[in-house]
Design a protein around this motif. Structure first.
Motif, PDB file in Angstrom:
ATOM      1  N   GLY A  43      -2.749  -3.282  -0.174  1.00 59.63           N
ATOM      2  CA  GLY A  43      -2.113  -2.738  -1.372  1.00 59.63           C
ATOM      3  C   GLY A  43      -2.878  -3.086  -2.632  1.00 59.63           C
ATOM      4  O   GLY A  43      -3.063  -2.244  -3.523  1.00 59.63           O
ATOM      5  N   LEU A  44      -3.344  -4.342  -2.708  1.00 61.20           N
ATOM      6  CA  LEU A  44      -4.093  -4.750  -3.905  1.00 61.20           C
ATOM      7  C   LEU A  44      -5.320  -3.866  -4.118  1.00 61.20           C
ATOM      8  O   LEU A  44      -5.666  -3.530  -5.252  1.00 61.20           O
ATOM      9  CB  LEU A  44      -4.521  -6.215  -3.798  1.00 61.20           C
ATOM     10  CG  LEU A  44      -3.463  -7.282  -4.118  1.00 61.20           C
ATOM     11  CD1 LEU A  44      -4.121  -8.664  -4.165  1.00 61.20           C
ATOM     12  CD2 LEU A  44      -2.754  -7.003  -5.453  1.00 61.20           C
ATOM     13  N   ALA A  45      -5.985  -3.490  -3.023  1.00 63.75           N
ATOM     14  CA  ALA A  45      -7.177  -2.638  -3.155  1.00 63.75           C
ATOM     15  C   ALA A  45      -6.814  -1.328  -3.853  1.00 63.75           C
ATOM     16  O   ALA A  45      -7.546  -0.855  -4.738  1.00 63.75           O
ATOM     17  CB  ALA A  45      -7.789  -2.366  -1.778  1.00 63.75           C
ATOM     18  N   GLU A  46      -5.676  -0.727  -3.477  1.00 67.04           N
ATOM     19  CA  GLU A  46      -5.273   0.526  -4.135  1.00 67.04           C
ATOM     20  C   GLU A  46      -4.942   0.296  -5.605  1.00 67.04           C
ATOM     21  O   GLU A  46      -5.211   1.146  -6.462  1.00 67.04           O
ATOM     22  CB  GLU A  46      -4.063   1.160  -3.424  1.00 67.04           C
ATOM     23  CG  GLU A  46      -4.274   1.516  -1.956  1.00 67.04           C
ATOM     24  CD  GLU A  46      -5.363   2.559  -1.723  1.00 67.04           C
ATOM     25  OE1 GLU A  46      -5.694   3.310  -2.664  1.00 67.04           O
ATOM     26  OE2 GLU A  46      -5.885   2.613  -0.593  1.00 67.04           O
ATOM     27  N   MET A  78       0.837  -1.205   0.000  1.00 64.58           N
ATOM     28  CA  MET A  78       0.000   0.000   0.000  1.00 64.58           C
ATOM     29  C   MET A  78       0.874   1.259   0.000  1.00 64.58           C
ATOM     30  O   MET A  78       0.629   2.196  -0.754  1.00 64.58           O
ATOM     31  CB  MET A  78      -0.917  -0.016   1.233  1.00 64.58           C
ATOM     32  CG  MET A  78      -2.047   0.993   1.197  1.00 64.58           C
ATOM     33  SD  MET A  78      -1.528   2.632   1.752  1.00 64.58           S
ATOM     34  CE  MET A  78      -1.490   2.365   3.510  1.00 64.58           C
ATOM     35  N   ALA A  79       1.903   1.273   0.835  1.00 61.10           N
ATOM     36  CA  ALA A  79       2.783   2.447   0.887  1.00 61.10           C
ATOM     37  C   ALA A  79       3.540   2.602  -0.423  1.00 61.10           C
ATOM     38  O   ALA A  79       3.750   3.720  -0.902  1.00 61.10           O
ATOM     39  CB  ALA A  79       3.745   2.325   2.065  1.00 61.10           C
ATOM     40  N   GLN A  80       3.938   1.475  -1.029  1.00 65.01           N
ATOM     41  CA  GLN A  80       4.728   1.559  -2.263  1.00 65.01           C
ATOM     42  C   GLN A  80       3.922   2.117  -3.426  1.00 65.01           C
ATOM     43  O   GLN A  80       4.437   2.921  -4.202  1.00 65.01           O
ATOM     44  CB  GLN A  80       5.284   0.170  -2.614  1.00 65.01           C
ATOM     45  CG  GLN A  80       6.335  -0.289  -1.596  1.00 65.01           C
ATOM     46  CD  GLN A  80       7.050  -1.570  -1.975  1.00 65.01           C
ATOM     47  OE1 GLN A  80       6.596  -2.302  -2.859  1.00 65.01           O
ATOM     48  NE2 GLN A  80       8.155  -1.852  -1.308  1.00 65.01           N
ATOM     49  N   ILE A 134       3.304  -2.715  -9.971  1.00 62.65           N
ATOM     50  CA  ILE A 134       3.663  -1.648  -9.016  1.00 62.65           C
ATOM     51  C   ILE A 134       4.165  -0.427  -9.774  1.00 62.65           C
ATOM     52  O   ILE A 134       3.776   0.705  -9.493  1.00 62.65           O
ATOM     53  CB  ILE A 134       4.722  -2.152  -8.009  1.00 62.65           C
ATOM     54  CG1 ILE A 134       4.081  -3.174  -7.051  1.00 62.65           C
ATOM     55  CG2 ILE A 134       5.345  -0.994  -7.229  1.00 62.65           C
ATOM     56  CD1 ILE A 134       5.058  -3.831  -6.099  1.00 62.65           C
ATOM     57  N   GLU A 135       5.005  -0.667 -10.769  1.00 57.64           N
ATOM     58  CA  GLU A 135       5.536   0.474 -11.519  1.00 57.64           C
ATOM     59  C   GLU A 135       4.410   1.245 -12.217  1.00 57.64           C
ATOM     60  O   GLU A 135       4.377   2.469 -12.190  1.00 57.64           O
ATOM     61  CB  GLU A 135       6.585   0.005 -12.539  1.00 57.64           C
ATOM     62  CG  GLU A 135       7.293   1.199 -13.158  1.00 57.64           C
ATOM     63  CD  GLU A 135       8.469   0.816 -14.049  1.00 57.64           C
ATOM     64  OE1 GLU A 135       9.152  -0.192 -13.755  1.00 57.64           O
ATOM     65  OE2 GLU A 135       8.676   1.538 -15.039  1.00 57.64           O
ATOM     66  N   ARG A 136       3.468   0.512 -12.819  1.00 57.72           N
ATOM     67  CA  ARG A 136       2.354   1.176 -13.501  1.00 57.72           C
ATOM     68  C   ARG A 136       1.502   1.957 -12.496  1.00 57.72           C
ATOM     69  O   ARG A 136       1.060   3.075 -12.767  1.00 57.72           O
ATOM     70  CB  ARG A 136       1.505   0.124 -14.214  1.00 57.72           C
ATOM     71  CG  ARG A 136       0.553   0.727 -15.232  1.00 57.72           C
ATOM     72  CD  ARG A 136       0.175  -0.301 -16.274  1.00 57.72           C
ATOM     73  NE  ARG A 136      -0.713   0.235 -17.289  1.00 57.72           N
ATOM     74  CZ  ARG A 136      -1.205  -0.493 -18.287  1.00 57.72           C
ATOM     75  NH1 ARG A 136      -0.869  -1.768 -18.416  1.00 57.72           N
ATOM     76  NH2 ARG A 136      -2.013   0.059 -19.178  1.00 57.72           N
TER      77      ARG A 136
END
Lengths: 364, 364
Positions: free
Chosen positions: A185-188, A136-138, A223-225
């Motif tokens: 994180g997946l939710a974001e 989530m933070a990333q 993550i990059e996208r």
């Protein structure tokens, strides 16, 4: 009456970069030493991350000859308070940290929000670096310079817009993440699939299995996208005058659900429910085609996130929290809705009766 | 490792104006209504100013049809704490203040610093207006965007740089000022005479009698010139990267003296003593000609300000406070010295032994 004009039109550079990779903590140390000189470095982290990564990262920086110390506070949202801010401040003063010292936020959203806030107000600001350790933070909270603490009255009610000097995003940290943290994180990431190009949403649909398995091969580009989507939004509207609000998709109701559950509902699950609700509201208002609404709920469910509100979260309490939202403008609460997957817009005409109906519909 | 650049180079306008005049509170109300639309106005003031001016100003704004409320806290430096910030925040939340509300700081330095700080962090910032009611606030603290609260460890240790939308400087307020408060402002005015054109210093020398008598005829141009000097410095170096430090002339030692006296020594007197000490240090180091040093002390004395340190302020305590100063860079404490009247410069070579000697010399 005389007038004196104070001319403070200025060019301000708060540009910085996200460095994304796998297992590059040695390189982070070298980059910090080379690009971010300071008379003292202070790693701020929580009790969990300290044990897992804090002490070894401290040693790495020491080996490079940097003057560095570590401050930790108890892990959890409960630490995101002004009390923790004052405790950290007292310890910074004790160790003699001054305006030429640099803070390093090593941890998840709570660590980043809190450290950023301390950095923005300690001696009227010191520089800081973000090293997000949760998904989530990333993909979300480390980017964009929002800092905050919670108050008894609600989340993030005191804070600043204050940018880090750099963000180091190392996927190695994700290996120790709990399933719940990973889902946060997946939710974001689903959110980015809904507010930007539909191609990203389709990619997520295709890769559900790999995402649940935490396949690095998929996670790295995803993550990059996500970071690129977030940074694109922040570049256009850093201080959330308007456009940045699309990032609140699912969050207005999500925050209300979190608060109403007394924070027993994890952020990711709350946001998943908020996105489900916002999609249903969008469909009810005649914007989102019903088949897209169904695809959204299917993806959320397939990733292991909820679409039903737990029975112990009371509807009236949620509506009460909505009415206190800090994004409220007078009596209007702006809601982010979807025209289609990838096309969000802001509506001030939602009111509270439609959310109430949808919340009832979604009760487990 | 991949890199994503976040481009936040931007043009930022924080320009605003100071409106200076005598007895123009009606006009302030009209200007606020015309130029600073908000869904709610909140006058923040202290218990003294509230009685003298707060309630009548509240009524004036109400008569204009503005939605306005008043918050007050106990007068005095003792209120400049995070506790007061949290108390004000709680009341702002209760009344439903949001990002489109406007704070109005009506009062002296404490009110301005505190209200500015609250404005800069409440819901990640709301706009605010400064209406300084003391001479010190009018010529100094209302200008430049420094906000802060004190901590048990020292003054102004938490704060932000955050500019008001406008400053209304009404000399009418000075009529109810105590002698001590008035002297606090005169000390800052002397400082402007020492760090800018020598012509201003000579004007002050000529007008000692009128200044002591609070003659409006003299005060109006003197306040305006002081504001112009301060705004000129702030325009060059808002965030105190270097040049703005000349405004600290007399303040490094002044703050240490204040703290060592447990704040029984008023700010103006402490700054007068700090300026005397800095002049003596400048002369001792061979910069300031002895006759100019004498002129400086004569002006300070003639205005009714002290040049001798009261016997109950302990020298070692003052030096200990100096060593904790937040302007310290590693082990060096930058001191502002004078080459001549009107020509300040920063020295990092002063150390602590010369200040120690001068403090002894100045003991009453």
């Amino acid at each position: 009456m005389n007038r004196i004009k104070i001319n403070l039109d200025k060019r301000l550079s708060e540009s910085h970069e996200i460095c994304i990779g796998y297992d590059f903590q040695d390189r982070m140390g070298l980059l910090i030493a080379k690009d971010h000189p300071a008379n003292r470095y202070v790693i701020v982290t929580d009790s969990n991350v300290s044990q897992l990564y804090g002490r070894t990262f401290l040693e790495k920086l020491k080996e490079l000859g940097l003057p560095v110390e570590l401050l930790e506070f108890p892990a959890g949202e409960g630490s995101k308070t002004m009390e923790t801010v004052l405790g950290l401040t007292a310890r910074l003063l004790e160790m003699g940290a001054d305006r030429h010292s640099m803070l390093i936020a090593l941890g998840g959203g709570v660590v980043g929000d809190l450290t950023g806030f301390v950095a923005s107000i300690y001696m009227r600001s010191v520089p800081f670096i973000q090293i997000p350790t949760t998904l989530m933070a990333q993909v979300d909270s480390s980017i964009g310079g929002k800092t905050a603490v919670n108050l008894p009255q609600g989340k993030n009610l005191l804070g600043t817009f204050y940018q880090p000097k750099r963000i180091f995003t190392d996927l190695k940290f994700l290996e120790t993440l709990s399933d719940e943290e990973y889902l946060n994180g997946l939710a974001e990431i689903v959110k980015y699939g809904l507010i930007d190009e539909p191609g990203f949403f389709e990619q997520l649909e295709r890769e559900v299995r790999a995402l649940r398995a935490r396949s690095l091969e998929i996670l790295e580009p995803v993550i990059e996208r996500s970071c690129r989507i977030k940074k694109g939004v922040v570049e256009i509207d850093e201080q959330e005058s308007g456009f940045r609000r699309i990032l609140n998709f699912g969050h207005t109701l999500g925050h209300a659900l979190e608060a109403a559950s007394k924070f027993t509902l994890p952020h990711g699950k709350a946001v998943a429910l908020g996105m489900t609700a916002a999609s249903r509201i969008s469909a009810c208002c005649g914007f989102l085609p019903p088949e897209e609404r169904e695809r959204i709920e299917a993806l959320i469910r397939d990733l292991g996130l909820p679409v039903r509100i737990p029975s112990d979260v009371a509807g009236p309490e949620v509506l009460g929290r909505l009415a206190m939202d800090k994004k409220k403008e007078g009596n209007e609460l702006p809601f982010i809705l979807l025209k289609k997957i990838g096309i969000p817009f802001m509506s001030k005409d939602v009111g509270l009766s439609l959310p109430e109906k949808i919340l009832e519909e979604m009760a487990a």
